[in-house]
Each structure stands twice: as structure tokens, then as C-alpha cells.
Write a protein that holds these residues in place. Structure first.
Motif, PDB file in Angstrom:
ATOM      1  N   MET A  20       0.837  -1.210   0.000  1.00 40.79           N
ATOM      2  CA  MET A  20       0.000   0.000   0.000  1.00 40.79           C
ATOM      3  C   MET A  20       0.864   1.248   0.000  1.00 40.79           C
ATOM      4  N   ASN A  21       0.424   2.185  -0.734  1.00 40.76           N
ATOM      5  CA  ASN A  21       1.095   3.455  -0.905  1.00 40.76           C
ATOM      6  C   ASN A  21       0.886   4.363   0.322  1.00 40.76           C
ATOM      7  N   SER A  22       1.930   5.022   0.770  1.00 39.67           N
ATOM      8  CA  SER A  22       1.743   5.884   1.941  1.00 39.67           C
ATOM      9  C   SER A  22       1.062   7.199   1.560  1.00 39.67           C
ATOM     10  N   GLU A  23       0.988   7.498   0.275  1.00 41.63           N
ATOM     11  CA  GLU A  23       0.253   8.700  -0.117  1.00 41.63           C
ATOM     12  C   GLU A  23      -1.235   8.548   0.178  1.00 41.63           C
ATOM     13  N   PHE A  24      -1.695   7.328   0.162  1.00 43.37           N
ATOM     14  CA  PHE A  24      -3.076   7.050   0.552  1.00 43.37           C
ATOM     15  C   PHE A  24      -3.317   7.549   1.978  1.00 43.37           C
ATOM     16  N   ILE A  25      -2.391   7.238   2.858  1.00 44.02           N
ATOM     17  CA  ILE A  25      -2.509   7.644   4.254  1.00 44.02           C
ATOM     18  C   ILE A  25      -2.500   9.159   4.387  1.00 44.02           C
ATOM     19  N   ILE A  26      -1.587   9.792   3.661  1.00 43.70           N
ATOM     20  CA  ILE A  26      -1.503  11.247   3.723  1.00 43.70           C
ATOM     21  C   ILE A  26      -2.797  11.872   3.225  1.00 43.70           C
ATOM     22  N   ALA A  27      -3.346  11.331   2.142  1.00 42.98           N
ATOM     23  CA  ALA A  27      -4.587  11.877   1.589  1.00 42.98           C
ATOM     24  C   ALA A  27      -5.732  11.725   2.583  1.00 42.98           C
ATOM     25  N   VAL A  28      -5.884  10.539   3.146  1.00 44.34           N
ATOM     26  CA  VAL A  28      -6.987  10.296   4.079  1.00 44.34           C
ATOM     27  C   VAL A  28      -6.835  11.186   5.309  1.00 44.34           C
ATOM     28  N   HIS A  29      -5.633  11.203   5.850  1.00 40.50           N
ATOM     29  CA  HIS A  29      -5.389  12.020   7.053  1.00 40.50           C
ATOM     30  C   HIS A  29      -5.714  13.496   6.779  1.00 40.50           C
ATOM     31  N   SER A  30      -5.277  13.985   5.640  1.00 41.19           N
ATOM     32  CA  SER A  30      -5.516  15.387   5.307  1.00 41.19           C
ATOM     33  C   SER A  30      -7.008  15.676   5.200  1.00 41.19           C
ATOM     34  N   LEU A  31      -7.740  14.791   4.566  1.00 44.52           N
ATOM     35  CA  LEU A  31      -9.176  15.007   4.404  1.00 44.52           C
ATOM     36  C   LEU A  31      -9.886  14.978   5.759  1.00 44.52           C
ATOM     37  N   VAL A  32      -9.481  14.046   6.610  1.00 45.63           N
ATOM     38  CA  VAL A  32     -10.101  13.981   7.939  1.00 45.63           C
ATOM     39  C   VAL A  32      -9.796  15.255   8.718  1.00 45.63           C
ATOM     40  N   MET A  88      -5.239   7.588  -5.421  1.00 47.18           N
ATOM     41  CA  MET A  88      -3.832   7.655  -5.019  1.00 47.18           C
ATOM     42  C   MET A  88      -3.060   6.351  -5.229  1.00 47.18           C
ATOM     43  N   SER A  89      -3.714   5.224  -5.135  1.00 47.39           N
ATOM     44  CA  SER A  89      -2.979   3.965  -4.967  1.00 47.39           C
ATOM     45  C   SER A  89      -3.480   2.813  -5.817  1.00 47.39           C
ATOM     46  N   ALA A  90      -4.264   3.124  -6.835  1.00 55.36           N
ATOM     47  CA  ALA A  90      -4.803   2.026  -7.643  1.00 55.36           C
ATOM     48  C   ALA A  90      -3.671   1.133  -8.146  1.00 55.36           C
ATOM     49  N   GLY A  91      -3.841  -0.161  -8.002  1.00 58.75           N
ATOM     50  CA  GLY A  91      -2.861  -1.124  -8.502  1.00 58.75           C
ATOM     51  C   GLY A  91      -1.697  -1.382  -7.575  1.00 58.75           C
TER      52      GLY A  91
END
Lengths: 152, 152
Positions: free
Chosen positions: A1-13, A80-83
Motif C-alpha cells: 500500500m502506498n503511503s500517499e493514501f494515508i496522507i490523503a486520508v489524514h488530510s481530508l479527515v 492515489m494507490s490504484a494497482g
DNA sequence: TCATACTGTAATAATATCAATTACAGTTGG
DNA sequence: CCAACTGTAATTGATATTATTACAGTATGA
């Protein structure tokens, strides 16, 4: 899993948690614990998809432009992380003589495509708003001395 | 996802495909396209779980000791890659003052634990034997000129 | 209009992870 | 004893990831 996913989710929250739905890349980076330039890159991507808007210049920053109860982690994952589930490394070789060795890449590919669909189905049940209320609820629990593992 | 998962699955399918269920690390490595030492490490792990047995010394190697139609990818996943879905990188910091930043690690953790369960549920429906018959079937299709995407 | 405070983006450097390779001790069959 | 294996750890090399730096572009307000 891509850590950009985490950054995106955290930022949105975080944006959803703010009264006015706004924050600068520096504020977000401090909260996420990463570099502001990285936040700008990730949020630039979310902007293109309409989840946030940006204002450059003094007093600018990012603002949430979506309904947090409607945006799911599946949306963020696709953005952010497809594939990213399938490893870069590949076994076998299509040119090989052996039936198993020559087919394995295709078979693994279909296995991981299916896995990714499962994952997206799971993520589609978790919203940014849901995560936020979970956090706020957990905080209340802690205040009441009843803190425990957070379950979504 | 860990690439050792791929090596383990590929090796098991290859052994299941062999008449006598046997192969040396060198043969397996050639089929998987990696180094024999890496195969030995992965299969050493599968041996501890009883999926293969090994014989050292001349004429030795690995032999399948399980029923390929009973071993699922979930078994292999748990053996080789448990917990690999969650990125190593972590956002937020429990010591932080902000409610969001301090809770995010826990929340992400529960999200990814749930995701991993979903993934295991999916993998538990795919067996080594199933993958092998899929490959053999695909090969027959190709021979009959009806080759297409392999679907599991 | 100028200083300030932002975003956008690319390039570079630092670090961590992953895979290949090497090495060698231990085991077994002939 | 020799040849052909596994078991395992250490080292090297390759790749991916993250942090950092740099600077152009843009808006705000004194």
C-alpha cells in the motif's frame, strides 16, 4: 500500500475536522508528520478530483469542497494507490517452456485484480466523515475513562 | 504485498504440477526466476508449516506434503506476508495535541486490520490446486485457439 | 507597489527496503 | 570420500521511498 493514501486520508479527515474546513500545507504537514511539499503534491491530486480547492497567495491554503460523509476510502484509494496491491516483482516468464512458469504472471495478475476489487469493496464502506466521528467518539470515550480499541 | 508470497505460491503450484511432487531449489528458482538461496528460505518456511518436506543431501530437494486442493492462498498469506498490507510509514503522532493527529495511527491500524481480514477471506477461496487447474485449463484453451484472460 | 505568505512543481539528496549473490557448514546417497 | 543437495547468514547491489531544497507563480494587504 502506498503511503500517499494515508496522507490523503489524514488530510481530508483533518480538513473535515476544522470548523471552516481550511488549512495550509504547513499546518497539515505538521499534523501528518511529513514535509509540506509532500502534502502539496498529494492535495494537488485531490484538488484535480474536486475533493478540495486551493487558494494560492497569502492567507491561502486548502479547503474541503466535498461532503465528508460521501467520500469513501475507495475513492481515495482509486485516486492515489490504484494497482498498488500487486508487488512490482514478478515470478515466471511468459517465454518459458514450462506450463506453470509461463502462465504464472497472468494468473497472479488475475488473483491480484480480484483482491483489489475486494479491497475497494471494503474501503467503499468507510467514509472520511465516519473516520472523523470515530475519532471524536474515541476522544469522548477517553475523556470518560472508557477508552478502548477503536473499531470501525 | 510481499514478493515472498508470490514465490511461495508459485513453488507450491509447481510442486503440485510435478508427477512426483518434487523439485530441487535450483529447478524451482529457474521456474520462478529468482535465486536458489531465496527459494530455500521461502520453502524452509513452508516446511515448518508442513506444506512441504525437504531432503538434504544428494538427490534431495522439496516434496509437496499437503493436498493442493486444501491449501488456500490465505494459508500462504498468513505464513509469508501477514500484516504486509499496512504501509510501514505512519502519519500522526500519539503525543500530539490535536485530536485528529494523535488518533490517526490507531484509526489507520484498525482500518488496515479490517482490510487484511477482507483480503484473507478472498484468498481463502483460492486454492493451490485451483490455480493449477486454471493453468492447465488455460493451456488447453490456448491449444484449441480459444485462449483468453484467465479468470479465477 | 512591495513585502509577505502561500501553492505548484521539479530536482536532488538521504534513507530504507528489497533482491541477488556469495559463502560455507551440515546432510545424505552412492 | 565425493558429489549434490539444504540451511542460513552476511554482503553487495539495485530500487523505491521520503525528506529537503529551490524557485517560479499568485494573491493579499499594508
Amino acid at each position: 500500500m502506498n503511503s500517499e493514501f494515508i496522507i490523503a486520508v489524514h488530510s481530508l479527515v483533518l480538513l473535515a475536522h476544522r470548523e471552516d474546513g481550511m488549512a495550509s500545507s504547513e499546518e497539515i504537514a505538521a499534523n501528518v508528520c511529513t514535509h509540506p511539499a509532500r502534502v502539496r503534491k498529494v492535495l494537488g491530486c485531490l484538488r484535480k478530483l474536486g475533493y478540495v480547492s486551493t487558494r494560492e497567495g497569502s492567507g491561502g491554503g486548502y479547503r474541503l469542497t466535498c461532503n465528508p460523509t460521501e467520500v469513501t476510502l475507495a475513492d481515495v484509494y482509486r485516486a492515489m494507490s490504484a494497482g498498488s496491491l500487486m508487488p512490482n516483482w514478478c515470478s515466471g516468464d511468459p517465454e518459458m517452456d514450462c506450463m506453470v512458469g509461463s502462465s504464472m504472471q497472468d494468473v497472479m495478475n488475475s488473483v491480484f485484480c480480484g483482491a483489489e476489487k475486494q479491497l475497494e469493496a471494503y474501503f467503499s464502506n468507510i467514509t472520511i466523515g465516519g473516520m472523523l466521528s470515530n475519532i471524536e467518539q474515541g476522544q469522548l470515550d477517553a475523556a470518560g475513562g472508557r477508552a478502548g480499541p477503536i473499531i470501525i
